[in-house]
Design an enzyme around this catalytic site. Structure first.
Site, short mmCIF file in Angstrom:
data_model
loop_
_atom_site.label_atom_id
_atom_site.label_comp_id
_atom_site.label_asym_id
_atom_site.label_seq_id
_atom_site.Cartn_x
_atom_site.Cartn_y
_atom_site.Cartn_z
N SER A 13 25.52 23.56 19.98
CA SER A 13 26.08 23.95 19.13
C SER A 13 24.76 24.02 17.63
CB SER A 13 27.81 24.76 18.68
OG SER A 13 27.53 23.35 18.74
N ALA A 16 19.17 25.22 17.79
CA ALA A 16 18.29 25.28 18.94
C ALA A 16 19.29 26.47 20.00
CB ALA A 16 18.18 24.35 19.86
N ALA A 46 21.06 17.42 9.15
CA ALA A 46 19.63 17.10 8.71
C ALA A 46 20.10 17.50 6.89
CB ALA A 46 18.93 18.31 8.80
N GLN A 47 19.22 17.17 6.05
CA GLN A 47 19.07 16.17 5.16
C GLN A 47 17.56 17.04 4.76
OE1 GLN A 47 19.69 12.32 3.79
NE2 GLN A 47 21.35 12.63 4.33
N GLU A 113 7.79 15.29 2.39
CA GLU A 113 8.02 14.00 2.51
C GLU A 113 6.94 13.25 3.17
OE1 GLU A 113 10.83 15.28 5.79
OE2 GLU A 113 12.66 15.72 3.99
N HIS A 230 14.25 6.02 11.54
CA HIS A 230 14.20 6.77 10.07
C HIS A 230 14.55 5.02 9.39
CE1 HIS A 230 14.63 8.70 6.53
NE2 HIS A 230 14.45 9.73 6.79
N ARG A 276 6.19 7.67 9.61
CA ARG A 276 7.65 7.24 9.40
C ARG A 276 7.57 5.65 10.23
NH1 ARG A 276 12.29 11.59 10.53
NH2 ARG A 276 11.66 12.46 8.16
N HIS A 337 16.68 7.34 15.33
CA HIS A 337 16.87 8.53 14.17
C HIS A 337 16.48 9.84 15.19
CE1 HIS A 337 17.36 11.65 11.19
NE2 HIS A 337 15.71 11.89 10.94
N GLU A 361 15.76 19.58 20.34
CA GLU A 361 15.44 17.48 20.62
C GLU A 361 15.72 17.08 21.73
OE1 GLU A 361 17.77 15.40 17.41
OE2 GLU A 361 16.88 13.45 18.50
N ARG A 372 7.02 12.21 15.53
CA ARG A 372 7.19 13.03 15.29
C ARG A 372 7.27 12.87 13.98
NH1 ARG A 372 11.88 15.55 12.93
NH2 ARG A 372 12.95 13.80 12.65
N SER A 377 10.95 19.01 13.21
CA SER A 377 12.05 18.68 14.55
C SER A 377 12.97 20.42 14.31
CB SER A 377 13.12 17.82 13.77
OG SER A 377 14.14 17.96 15.24
P1 FAD Z 1 21.24 19.12 17.19
O1 FAD Z 1 21.87 19.94 16.57
O2 FAD Z 1 21.90 17.62 17.75
O3 FAD Z 1 22.84 19.91 18.83
C1 FAD Z 1 23.50 19.81 20.31
C2 FAD Z 1 24.17 20.44 20.56
O4 FAD Z 1 25.06 19.63 21.72
C3 FAD Z 1 26.15 19.80 19.74
O5 FAD Z 1 26.46 20.92 19.54
C4 FAD Z 1 26.76 18.62 20.42
O6 FAD Z 1 27.66 18.56 20.67
C5 FAD Z 1 25.96 19.98 22.24
N1 FAD Z 1 26.23 18.24 23.43
C6 FAD Z 1 25.36 17.19 23.73
N2 FAD Z 1 25.81 17.45 25.25
C7 FAD Z 1 26.89 18.02 25.80
C8 FAD Z 1 27.67 18.43 26.77
N3 FAD Z 1 27.23 17.07 27.27
N4 FAD Z 1 28.12 19.55 26.22
C9 FAD Z 1 28.76 20.07 25.78
N5 FAD Z 1 27.48 19.84 24.78
C10 FAD Z 1 26.94 19.13 23.67
N6 FAD Z 1 15.13 17.02 11.43
C11 FAD Z 1 14.74 18.16 10.31
O7 FAD Z 1 13.91 18.93 10.88
N7 FAD Z 1 14.62 18.02 9.02
C12 FAD Z 1 15.70 17.51 8.73
O8 FAD Z 1 15.41 17.10 7.18
C13 FAD Z 1 16.13 16.47 9.28
N8 FAD Z 1 17.05 15.27 8.84
C14 FAD Z 1 17.96 15.12 9.50
C15 FAD Z 1 19.04 13.82 9.86
C16 FAD Z 1 19.95 13.06 10.34
C17 FAD Z 1 21.01 12.41 9.94
C18 FAD Z 1 20.02 13.51 11.57
C19 FAD Z 1 20.17 13.03 12.72
C20 FAD Z 1 18.47 14.22 12.11
C21 FAD Z 1 17.85 14.94 11.72
N9 FAD Z 1 17.02 15.62 11.60
C22 FAD Z 1 16.11 15.84 11.04
C23 FAD Z 1 16.79 16.02 13.09
C24 FAD Z 1 16.77 16.94 13.00
O9 FAD Z 1 18.74 17.00 12.64
C25 FAD Z 1 17.77 17.35 15.41
O10 FAD Z 1 16.31 16.34 15.96
C26 FAD Z 1 17.70 18.38 15.07
O11 FAD Z 1 19.31 19.32 14.67
C27 FAD Z 1 18.25 19.05 16.93
O12 FAD Z 1 18.47 20.69 17.01
P2 FAD Z 1 19.25 20.08 18.58
O13 FAD Z 1 19.51 22.25 18.38
O14 FAD Z 1 18.44 20.24 19.14
O15 FAD Z 1 20.56 19.49 18.14
C1 SIN Z 2 14.99 12.98 6.46
O1 SIN Z 2 15.69 13.64 5.63
O2 SIN Z 2 14.46 12.36 6.22
C2 SIN Z 2 15.48 13.67 7.56
C3 SIN Z 2 13.74 14.53 7.82
C4 SIN Z 2 13.43 14.76 9.52
O3 SIN Z 2 13.81 13.55 10.56
O4 SIN Z 2 12.28 15.40 10.11
#
Ligand code: FAD
Ligand code: SIN
Length: 523
Positions: A13, A16, A46-47, A113, A230, A276, A337, A361, A372, A377
């Protein structure tokens, strides 16, 4: 036991999964499984924001060039073009559906950035992900055809003899019951694997479950060696995994050694806003050569009022820990990260297994290459979730489900079993941090492989003795993902982007290709 049937099964959730769910809900019933609370995701943390061409001095070619330069020869230009060209329109749609991005003078306030030649980061102050999740979850909860099941852990994909994927086996963590979810289409949107390492910016959910499930089911994966560290995670004994956004450097903050040297000038022409991989390696080098435990991020070039209004979350969190960032530097260290590699998908989010899609991701679309570009992302997750939904819409037809019932049972673990699992988690994460980190060598990677093999044998043994609990599922997954990272890193005998191998310190044309891994042993 009864199986649950749905048209679209979404695992995860974050950005994506939620975007995909909202797009396909007009076609049929959607079930989202998420292993903790719905907000628990990398997205929520995500910040910095989302990169997109929205500024008057920007254009697609600049964004494409920055992304490709950062990716060090391994980006798929077509995939990059897709995210760059579709991004702006989809970000405007997010704003229209209620995401409150920061504005200045009536237009998006664009941040900067590392690796970006222009200001192009759309953000909601320094809590962009939280705002995106809030708005998406609000829409999801109001949708009559979407069911969101929290505390449901996907364990393994259900794969037929022909290699088609028809849903998952899962554990309902509130009852401990194993359930089968049969679906016409399954989307892996399970995010990254930062928890494979001791120090990470990622929350606890990031245990690489999607990569591990896909591998076990026979999916092809690419470039798992490219783990992004990171450069600036807060270094403080009372708080783990708190990121200090790169956007802070985008506003003028600079990195200094503890005695005040602004060391990035000696490492890269873009200095503190270099990509990075360069910044994280420079910090690692400074810490190791000087014997320091961290470096400083100096914000004195940013006006205090601007710090408080642009970075309220970072300001408040540091204040609570006794650090006034308008007056003193922030202690920072690099931390794991982001996973640049993942399950290979095509331009529509399809994997090599029929009916299985992946985005976010967990997927490898070819956008990121060997490193990246910041804030690409969330953009990739958004654009490819929409592309996957469009692909499903073109193919969707109602047919018969295969027959399937759940076989496994679970029980609560004893304290000694829990301790054994926790101990193995710690062993793996320390091993990965010490031997498969920012700077690698073939010898250390081989040592990590040997030790991880031993741990994996122990886990296989535990799987025959213990019931399949959530802890064991995640342990098995981080062990597998760790071993795939090592296997991929050992194959790439060069240094490129996020893989720095001391005994092969240069880039080699022989390795200008993806590292593909898959399982030949299928049940
Ligand atoms: P996620 O948002 O991680 O969601 C994964 C979901 O899958 C979660 O709900 C989790 O609970 C669920 N899940 C996992 N395994 C299972 C399972 N076995 N069964 C059921 N559910 C499961 N990217 C940017 O582009 N800009 C930013 O500013 C940025 N800042 C960031 C800051 C931080 C601190 C972090 C950690 C990452 C940051 N990133 C940023 C990276 C970006 O946030 C992620 O790559 C992106 O949000 C991934 O989205 P997603 O939907 O693929 O996965
Ligand atoms: C950050 O805010 O520095 C994270 C950005 C990212 O992971 O893309």
């Amino acid at each position: 036991m009864k199986n649950t049937h749905t048209d679209f099964l979404v695992l995860g959730s974050g950005m994506a999964g939620l975007v995909f769910a909202l797009r396909v809900a007009s076609l049929g019933k959607v079930t989202i499984l998420t292993k903790k609370r719905s907000v628990d995701s990398n997205t929520n943390y995500a910040q910095g924001g989302i990169a997109a061409v929205l500024g008057p001095d920007d254009d697609y070619e600049h964004h494409i060039r920055d992304t490709i330069q950062c990716g060090e020869g391994l980006c798929d230009e077509d995939a990059v073009r897709v995210i760059v060209e579709r991004g702006p329109e989809l970000i405007r749609e997010l704003a229209e559906m209620g995401v409150r991005f920061s504005h200045t003078k009536g237009t998006f306030d664009l941040g900067r950035e590392g690796g970006h030649s222009r200001r192009r980061i759309v953000h909601a102050k320094d809590t962009t992900g939280r705002e995106v999740e809030r708005a998406l979850l609000y829409a999801i909860r109001r949708h009559p055809d979407i069911e969101l099941l929290e505390y449901h852990l996907a364990v393994d994909l259900i794969r037929t003899g022909q290699g088609e994927v028809w849903g998952v086996e899962a554990i309902d963590l509130s009852t401990g019951r194993h359930r089968t979810y049969l679906a016409r289409y399954t989307l892996l949107a399970t995010g990254g694997a930062g928890k494979v390492y001791t120090y990470t910016t990622n929350p606890d959910i990031a245990s690489g479950d999607g990569v591990a499930m896909a591998y076990r089911a026979g999916a092809r994966l690419a470039n798992l060696e490219f783990v992004q560290f990171h450069p600036t995670c807060l270094y403080h004994p009372r708080i783990k995994s708190f990121l200090i956004s790169e956007a802070v450097r985008g506003e003028g903050a600079i990195l200094r050694t503890l005695d005040g040297n602004a060391f990035m000038t000696g490492y890269h022409k873009m200095k503190d806003l270099a990509p990075r991989d360069s910044v994280a390696r420079a910090i690692d080098n400074e810490m190791k050569t000087r014997g320091d435990r961290h470096v400083h991020l100096d914000l004195s070039a940013i006006k205090p009022a601007r710090i408080r209004s642009r970075f309220p979350n970072i300001y408040r969190t540091c204040s609570r820990l006794g650090i006034d960032i308008t007056k003193e530097p922030i202690p920072v260290v690099p931390a794991a990260h982001y996973m640049c590699g993942g399950v290979i998908t095509d331009g529509e989010g399809r994997t090599n297994l029929p009916r299985l899609y992946a985005c976010g991701e967990v997927a490898h679309t070819g956008v990121h290459g060997a490193n990246r570009l910041a804030s690409n992302s969330l953009l990739e997750a958004l654009v490819y979730a929409v592309a996957a939904a469009e692909s499903v819409a073109r193919r969707f037809e109602k047919g018969r489900f295969p027959r399937r019932t759940t076989r496994r049972q679970s029980r609560k673990l004893r304290q000694s079993e829990k301790l054994e699992i926790r101990h193995n988690w710690d062993l793996i994460r320390t091993l990965m941090w010490d031997y498969v980190g920012i700077v690698r060598s073939t010898d250390r990677l081989k040592r990590a492989r040997r030790e991880l093999n031993i741990i994996q044998k122990g886990i296989d043994g535990a799987l025959t003795r213990y019931a399949l609990s959530a802890d064991l599922v995640e342990l098995r997954n981080i062990a597998l993902v760790g071993s795939l990272i090592i296997r991929s890193a050992l194959r790439r005998k060069e240094s490129r982007g996020l893989q720095y191998l001391q005994d092969f310190p240069r880039k080699s044309r022989r390795f200008q290709r993806n590292t593909v891994v898959y399982s030949r042993k299928l049940d």
